[in-house]
Design a protein around this motif. Sequence first.
Motif, short mmCIF file in Angstrom:
data_model
loop_
_atom_site.label_atom_id
_atom_site.label_comp_id
_atom_site.label_asym_id
_atom_site.label_seq_id
_atom_site.Cartn_x
_atom_site.Cartn_y
_atom_site.Cartn_z
N TYR A 41 -2.93 1.64 11.10
CA TYR A 41 -3.28 0.73 10.01
C TYR A 41 -4.58 -0.02 10.31
O TYR A 41 -5.42 -0.19 9.42
CB TYR A 41 -2.14 -0.26 9.79
N ARG B 94 -4.17 7.33 -0.11
CA ARG B 94 -3.68 5.95 -0.05
C ARG B 94 -3.96 5.24 -1.37
O ARG B 94 -5.07 5.31 -1.92
CB ARG B 94 -4.37 5.18 1.08
N ASN C 214 -7.40 2.43 10.06
CA ASN C 214 -7.42 3.11 8.76
C ASN C 214 -7.74 4.59 8.94
O ASN C 214 -8.59 5.15 8.24
CB ASN C 214 -8.45 2.45 7.83
N ASN D 5 0.84 -1.19 0.00
CA ASN D 5 0.00 0.00 0.00
C ASN D 5 0.89 1.25 0.00
O ASN D 5 1.75 1.40 0.87
CB ASN D 5 -0.90 0.03 1.23
#
Length: 568
Positions: free
Chosen positions: A452, A398, A455, A377
């Motif tokens: 993470y 992202r 998010n 990512n």
Amino acid sequence: ATLSACGGGSSGTQDGLSGTQDDPSGTQGPAGFIAITSISPGHSASGIERDAQISVQFSGDVLAASADTNSLQLRTNENLVPGSVTLLDTDMIGFTPDEPLNLLSVYLPKITQQIAGIEGQVLTSELEWLFTTRDGFWRERKVLSSGAIENPLVIDGGDAMWGFYQRDNLFSGQNDIFVDQLSEGGDWVSAGLVSNGDNDGNVAGSLNVTRLSNGDLLAVWQELAADGTDEIWYNRYDKENMSWGDSSRVTSNDSDRRQPQLVSNQSDDVYLIFDLDDGLAGMTDIMGIRYSVADDTWLEEQLIADDLDFSLGSGQASMAMDRSGNVMVVWFADDHRMRSRFYNASLQQWDSISLFQQDNDGDTHLGSHIVVDSQGNFTAAWSQEDASFGLPFIWTNRYIPGQGWSQARQIIGSILGYSPRMRVNKDGNIMLIYQQDVASGDDKLLFSGFNYQQNDWTDAEFVEENEQAASQPVLVVDSSGNFMLVWNQNRSGTYSDLNGTIFLDPPSIWARRFDNLGDGEWLSAITISPLGGSVDKPMMAVNSSGEVMVLWMQMIDGDPTILSRYFN
């Protein structure tokens, strides 16, 4: 949202301890069984030395043949730690790591039912517990080079730290790049001249160095040739023969080539981008070129963005490479929009150029950066004016493989933000550091963290809010997820250094540690440079054990000097 830590407990156990009570001392096993009576280090112990021996004592004598790495193991970050197991006493075994343990890291020893008593007894139950190693200490300052010109750079060479710097080469009459190697005793040992080919121009900087899988080093830089054009040069260090080769041009052309940026991965995929000023549109093209490690050859140049297309023309490019060799490049286009281009390593071709910001946002001229996590990512951050306020904020987006870019979003509280820099840790969490433009000139350092699992980004917070201007921040992250930040700042009033509290206002290099354990926190800031003498250009590298080396420039007795400080 918080930037949380790696944790360390075993799933399905209480407090990370399984198989016995928290204090196993005095436990006796039933007939035919052997029990654990003591462990060291104890469960949840902290501040453990990096050379500590892990030991387990039992309720009876141990069968020597069963004392091996199948019966006593140590792991961190889900990886087994290499080491050896020996019989310390008739009823005790110990594990000794092959290398010093990582700094400020959670380790999980485990005793399995492979262990056996001397009369064939088996273990009542397996046991896994945890402990945390100590953090590092700043060692005494060392001089890397006296009379250096500028541009210190330090990198981790796998089994060594390497310090690069630029100074006058009295033999050629030009400025050249030199490199020293850190010895086991902590001193710098001369390791040669990097820019030692047939080039005859002044080294102009933009030095990039990366380590290849076999331990070789690859260095690229920008150099002003005798004919007045800027060119990209490179050299390679042969680890087996412990020597640099002759430096040579990456490409040869009459047009200026500037601002080289080099990325690589553990599979020895290497990619270089640079600006090409072809004089056609007043802007610069973004060019890319792959390097063949096996052949020591640069392949054909590729055009990433053409300045003839004013909506795509380049500016302030940044790039990152994932484990598979895929590359993402982001840049400010001439129409003040952020664009990107993805290099597909399996197809060996570039995808179409993408616009990945909101169209109604304002000017973009204040810095961008991109990082990639272990899942592939990509995360980009940049400074851009908010059209509604007319002031710059820090924005992020992202890129998820198979999905593409998501919606650009603004970091809450990042008003007047510029020059974002990020690092991503083993958990996929990101630390973003940026500067805040203050009208008085006393710019601040702020941070935001990306979690993470959630998010989400945290709101902007000050990492350094002293009234004096902070500049030149450098951020690294170690294999356990801990971050280290250094920066340049003059302070006024009272502050702490390594020896206590002083009342001075010197120019100083400051350091601050982010502890990734628990919920994560910034520890106190300290100064690591001598008092007095202007400081400039701090650089930092971290190795696989979490040890950190910082280099910076400082005037010492009127002489430009590159100093170093080791954190281990």
